[in-house]
Design an enzyme around this catalytic site. Structure first.
Site, PDB file in Angstrom:
ATOM      1  N   HIS A  41      28.558  14.797  37.834  1.00  0.00           N
ATOM      2  CA  HIS A  41      28.740  15.451  38.791  1.00  0.00           C
ATOM      3  C   HIS A  41      29.246  15.207  40.266  1.00  0.00           C
ATOM      4  CE1 HIS A  41      25.236  13.637  39.599  1.00  0.00           C
ATOM      5  NE2 HIS A  41      24.812  14.334  40.483  1.00  0.00           N
ATOM      6  N   HIS A  73      32.601  11.765  45.604  1.00  0.00           N
ATOM      7  CA  HIS A  73      32.585  10.584  44.320  1.00  0.00           C
ATOM      8  C   HIS A  73      31.602  11.638  43.480  1.00  0.00           C
ATOM      9  CE1 HIS A  73      29.059   9.787  46.193  1.00  0.00           C
ATOM     10  NE2 HIS A  73      28.404   8.712  44.762  1.00  0.00           N
TER      11      HIS A  73
END
Ligand code: ATP
Ligand code: MG
Length: 177
Positions: free
Chosen positions: A44, A126
């Protein structure tokens, strides 16, 4: 440390579709070396990290997040990297789309306005692929992958039978049109 019974560990995140998670996870396992590749279903992109929060606040957080208006956007995953300071291998976009920046600002702004606590460190987009890594040896074959991000989620982080598990509690879709 034990967490009080009436609390949950929470964060908001973009959740990739399963096929994209699977592709990233294959490379994460190849790149891991002696590090720990994240499980496919756990991959995620964190938007805001709340940490330990009173469970009674979940309905407020849900309605707050439901009020965040954002347009669906494409996130090109065209960069991988290694951060020495926390020893992770990650992937992300060389440049964040404006829609992602706006989503994070809107969500964090609403959290602030409602007095909800979250980690105020600046957003660095990220996806963590590997933990406890010592570097990257080869670039992935899939660059660039295009992620069509159409919703975000309020997620609970918990140890379930000793395993770190992320449970999306609710998803919040982008506005249509
Ligand atoms: P563990 O802490 O048990 O090793 P984890 O870091 O994956 O596992 P959490 O700490 O619950 O699990 O974090 C959930 C998500 O939020 C992860 O993407 C993590 O990188 C991110 N995160 C954790 N702490 C912070 C923080 N202080 N600020 C921003 N993001 C965070
Ligand atoms: Mg952590």
């Amino acid at each position: 440390m034990e967490q009080a019974a009436d609390t949950v560990r929470l964060f908001f995140a973009l959740w990739p579709p399963g096929d994209l998670q699977a592709k990233l996870a294959v490379w994460a396992r190849q790149a891991a070396g002696r590090g720990r590749a994240m499980r496919s279903e756990n991959l995620h992109l964190t938007l805001a990290f709340l940490g330990v929060t009173e469970a009674a606040l979940v309905p407020d957080l849900t309605s707050l997040a439901a009020g965040v208006r954002f347009a669906a956007f494409r996130l090109p995953l065209d960069r991988v990297g290694y951060w020495k300071h926390n020893r992770i291998i990650w992937c992300g976009a060389a440049e964040d789309p404006d829609a992602l920046t706006a989503l994070v600002e809107s969500l964090r702004g609403r959290l602030c306005a409602a007095g909800m606590r979250y980690d105020p460190k600046p957003f660095v987009s990220h996806l963590t692929l590997v933990r406890d890594a010592s570097g990257i040896s080869a670039a992935p074959p899939w660059i660039p992958l295009l992620w069509e991000a159409g919703d975000f989620a309020l997620v609970r982080s918990a140890r379930v039978e000793g395993r770190l598990t992320y449970q999306p509690l609710q998803r919040f879709p982008a506005a249509r049109g």
